[in-house]
Design a protein around this motif. Structure first.
Motif, PDB file in Angstrom:
ATOM      1  N   ASN A  37       0.824  -1.203   0.000  1.00 36.08           N
ATOM      2  CA  ASN A  37       0.000   0.000   0.000  1.00 36.08           C
ATOM      3  C   ASN A  37       0.856   1.250   0.000  1.00 36.08           C
ATOM      4  O   ASN A  37       1.856   1.334   0.716  1.00 36.08           O
ATOM      5  CB  ASN A  37      -0.912   0.045   1.231  1.00 36.08           C
ATOM      6  N   ASP A  38       0.467   2.189  -0.815  1.00 39.25           N
ATOM      7  CA  ASP A  38       1.010   3.544  -0.741  1.00 39.25           C
ATOM      8  C   ASP A  38       0.023   4.471  -1.416  1.00 39.25           C
ATOM      9  O   ASP A  38      -1.017   4.027  -1.932  1.00 39.25           O
ATOM     10  CB  ASP A  38       2.402   3.650  -1.361  1.00 39.25           C
ATOM     11  N   LEU A  39       0.363   5.753  -1.435  1.00 38.18           N
ATOM     12  CA  LEU A  39      -0.598   6.755  -1.887  1.00 38.18           C
ATOM     13  C   LEU A  39      -0.820   6.730  -3.392  1.00 38.18           C
ATOM     14  O   LEU A  39      -1.929   6.960  -3.876  1.00 38.18           O
ATOM     15  CB  LEU A  39      -0.114   8.138  -1.447  1.00 38.18           C
ATOM     16  N   ALA A  66      -4.620   7.932   5.092  1.00 42.80           N
ATOM     17  CA  ALA A  66      -4.766   9.032   6.044  1.00 42.80           C
ATOM     18  C   ALA A  66      -6.225   9.365   6.308  1.00 42.80           C
ATOM     19  O   ALA A  66      -6.533  10.115   7.231  1.00 42.80           O
ATOM     20  CB  ALA A  66      -4.044  10.276   5.541  1.00 42.80           C
ATOM     21  N   ILE A  67      -7.121   8.812   5.498  1.00 44.91           N
ATOM     22  CA  ILE A  67      -8.547   8.960   5.754  1.00 44.91           C
ATOM     23  C   ILE A  67      -9.105   7.599   6.143  1.00 44.91           C
ATOM     24  O   ILE A  67      -8.628   6.566   5.682  1.00 44.91           O
ATOM     25  CB  ILE A  67      -9.297   9.544   4.546  1.00 44.91           C
ATOM     26  N   ARG A  68     -10.116   7.622   6.986  1.00 40.34           N
ATOM     27  CA  ARG A  68     -10.639   6.364   7.542  1.00 40.34           C
ATOM     28  C   ARG A  68     -11.121   5.416   6.447  1.00 40.34           C
ATOM     29  O   ARG A  68     -10.888   4.201   6.507  1.00 40.34           O
ATOM     30  CB  ARG A  68     -11.774   6.677   8.509  1.00 40.34           C
ATOM     31  N   GLU A  69     -11.791   5.951   5.439  1.00 36.09           N
ATOM     32  CA  GLU A  69     -12.308   5.110   4.363  1.00 36.09           C
ATOM     33  C   GLU A  69     -11.179   4.445   3.588  1.00 36.09           C
ATOM     34  O   GLU A  69     -11.334   3.333   3.070  1.00 36.09           O
ATOM     35  CB  GLU A  69     -13.172   5.940   3.417  1.00 36.09           C
ATOM     36  N   GLY A  70     -10.019   5.116   3.498  1.00 37.94           N
ATOM     37  CA  GLY A  70      -8.894   4.558   2.764  1.00 37.94           C
ATOM     38  C   GLY A  70      -8.321   3.328   3.433  1.00 37.94           C
ATOM     39  O   GLY A  70      -8.093   2.297   2.777  1.00 37.94           O
ATOM     40  N   TRP A  94       3.982  10.758   7.640  1.00 39.09           N
ATOM     41  CA  TRP A  94       4.301  12.016   6.965  1.00 39.09           C
ATOM     42  C   TRP A  94       4.912  12.908   8.033  1.00 39.09           C
ATOM     43  O   TRP A  94       4.288  13.155   9.069  1.00 39.09           O
ATOM     44  CB  TRP A  94       3.059  12.660   6.366  1.00 39.09           C
ATOM     45  N   VAL A  95       6.132  13.364   7.808  1.00 39.54           N
ATOM     46  CA  VAL A  95       6.915  13.967   8.889  1.00 39.54           C
ATOM     47  C   VAL A  95       7.426  15.350   8.498  1.00 39.54           C
ATOM     48  O   VAL A  95       7.963  15.545   7.396  1.00 39.54           O
ATOM     49  CB  VAL A  95       8.121  13.074   9.255  1.00 39.54           C
ATOM     50  N   ARG A  96       7.280  16.293   9.424  1.00 36.53           N
ATOM     51  CA  ARG A  96       7.930  17.601   9.315  1.00 36.53           C
ATOM     52  C   ARG A  96       8.483  17.955  10.695  1.00 36.53           C
ATOM     53  O   ARG A  96       7.793  17.819  11.700  1.00 36.53           O
ATOM     54  CB  ARG A  96       6.947  18.674   8.851  1.00 36.53           C
ATOM     55  N   TYR A  97       9.726  18.403  10.724  1.00 38.52           N
ATOM     56  CA  TYR A  97      10.353  18.849  11.966  1.00 38.52           C
ATOM     57  C   TYR A  97      10.309  20.377  11.997  1.00 38.52           C
ATOM     58  O   TYR A  97      10.812  21.037  11.074  1.00 38.52           O
ATOM     59  CB  TYR A  97      11.800  18.368  12.042  1.00 38.52           C
ATOM     60  N   VAL A 114      -1.987  10.728   9.124  1.00 40.65           N
ATOM     61  CA  VAL A 114      -1.200   9.634   8.556  1.00 40.65           C
ATOM     62  C   VAL A 114      -0.596   8.754   9.649  1.00 40.65           C
ATOM     63  O   VAL A 114      -0.646   7.521   9.561  1.00 40.65           O
ATOM     64  CB  VAL A 114      -0.073  10.181   7.650  1.00 40.65           C
ATOM     65  N   GLY A 115      -0.029   9.383  10.668  1.00 40.28           N
ATOM     66  CA  GLY A 115       0.771   8.636  11.631  1.00 40.28           C
ATOM     67  C   GLY A 115       0.072   8.194  12.895  1.00 40.28           C
ATOM     68  O   GLY A 115       0.606   7.356  13.632  1.00 40.28           O
ATOM     69  N   PHE A 116      -1.112   8.725  13.154  1.00 40.72           N
ATOM     70  CA  PHE A 116      -1.814   8.410  14.407  1.00 40.72           C
ATOM     71  C   PHE A 116      -3.222   7.857  14.159  1.00 40.72           C
ATOM     72  O   PHE A 116      -3.531   6.724  14.504  1.00 40.72           O
ATOM     73  CB  PHE A 116      -1.886   9.647  15.295  1.00 40.72           C
ATOM     74  N   LYS A 117      -4.061   8.650  13.503  1.00 34.45           N
ATOM     75  CA  LYS A 117      -5.436   8.215  13.289  1.00 34.45           C
ATOM     76  C   LYS A 117      -5.510   6.947  12.456  1.00 34.45           C
ATOM     77  O   LYS A 117      -6.333   6.062  12.730  1.00 34.45           O
ATOM     78  CB  LYS A 117      -6.243   9.327  12.617  1.00 34.45           C
ATOM     79  N   SER A 118      -4.654   6.848  11.436  1.00 37.50           N
ATOM     80  CA  SER A 118      -4.709   5.662  10.565  1.00 37.50           C
ATOM     81  C   SER A 118      -4.427   4.385  11.347  1.00 37.50           C
ATOM     82  O   SER A 118      -4.937   3.314  11.007  1.00 37.50           O
ATOM     83  CB  SER A 118      -3.716   5.802   9.406  1.00 37.50           C
TER      84      SER A 118
END
Length: 252
Positions: A37-39, A66-70, A94-97, A114-118
């Motif tokens: 899986n990827d975008l 990143a969306i629940r349906e996905g 998906w990361v930004r510092y 992307v990193g938590f809800k999914s």
């Protein structure tokens, strides 16, 4: 490589590059049927083709988890394709510092999606399709940033720390269904995604502080994920396996 995962169905999110891609290769080499899986399709297709060229079994699902349906559709399609579902690797990120004054709402929202809800939505869907007797294994990719943080990483460290909490709570809740839930905590490894935050000076400093005297690799992390997914880890759950060459616990 042994075929200890022969016939098991594994979904890896964010498998188009880096740790996810290498995990897909290694799971397939051990006999698993891998859902990549990827975008975007252009990220998924080369990995699927590469696995097949090596004699493995794989299929691709290009969806936005990143969306629940996905993530729901990705897991449902994996199950429908193979009539079983055994292994879930929550790798996508998906990361930004950013320094605290620079953190923007849209950055926080995307990193959380992307990193938590999914991860939460994937747990819901995996439980629905994993066989209640056979069970399964879920491996969440966290980070040493959940254990030891640096400046400019408030959002990232917060999310990865939360992943460890999710892992423990899910393991407690799902153990009765024979579903094991663990996490890996990699240190920074050279990948396409980490390139923007690395340079020769930083790498040299990290190597000098690492007891094993080198940077980790995607192969190191993928092997750890495969271990936790396998029957060799059959009595291991709720754990966070730190894969960092010793750097986190030996520098004070």
């Amino acid at each position: 490589m042994n075929q200890d995962l022969l016939g098991r169905v594994a979904l890896i999110t964010g498998a188009g590059a880096g740790i996810g891609r290498e995990t897909a290769f290694q799971l397939a080499a051990r006999g698993a049927i891998v859902c990549v899986n990827d975008l975007k399709e252009e990220l998924v297709t080369p990995v699927v083709d590469d696995i097949k060229s090596r004699g493995g079994q794989a299929f691709g699902i290009a969806l936005n988890i990143a969306i629940r349906e996905g993530i729901r559709e990705a897991i449902q399609r994996s199950f429908e394709h193979c009539k079983r579902f055994d292994i879930l690797v929550n790798n996508a990120a998906w990361v930004r510092y950013q320094a605290i004054p620079e953190i923007m709402p849209e950055t926080v929202d995307r990193m959380l999606d992307v990193g938590f809800k999914s991860v939460i939505w994937s747990l819901q869907e995996a439980v629905a399709v994993m066989d209640p007797e056979r069970g399964g294994s879920i491996v969440n990719v966290a980070s040493v940033a959940a254990l030891r943080s640096a400046a400019n990483s408030v959002v990232y460290s917060g999310i990865k720390s939360a992943i460890l909490g999710i892992t423990r709570a899910a393991a407690a809740e799902l153990g009765g269904r024979n579903i094991r839930v663990n996490a890996v905590c990699p240190s920074a490894v050279p990948t396409e995604g980490t390139q923007r935050n690395r340079n020769a000076e930083r790498d040299a400093n990290r190597i000098a502080r690492t007891p094993l005297g080198r940077l980790g690799t995607v192969e190191d992390i993928a092997r750890s994920i495969c271990f936790l997914a396998s029957d060799d880890a059959g009595f291991i759950t709720a754990q966070a396996l730190t894969v960092d060459g010793g750097i986190t616990l030996t520098n004070i």
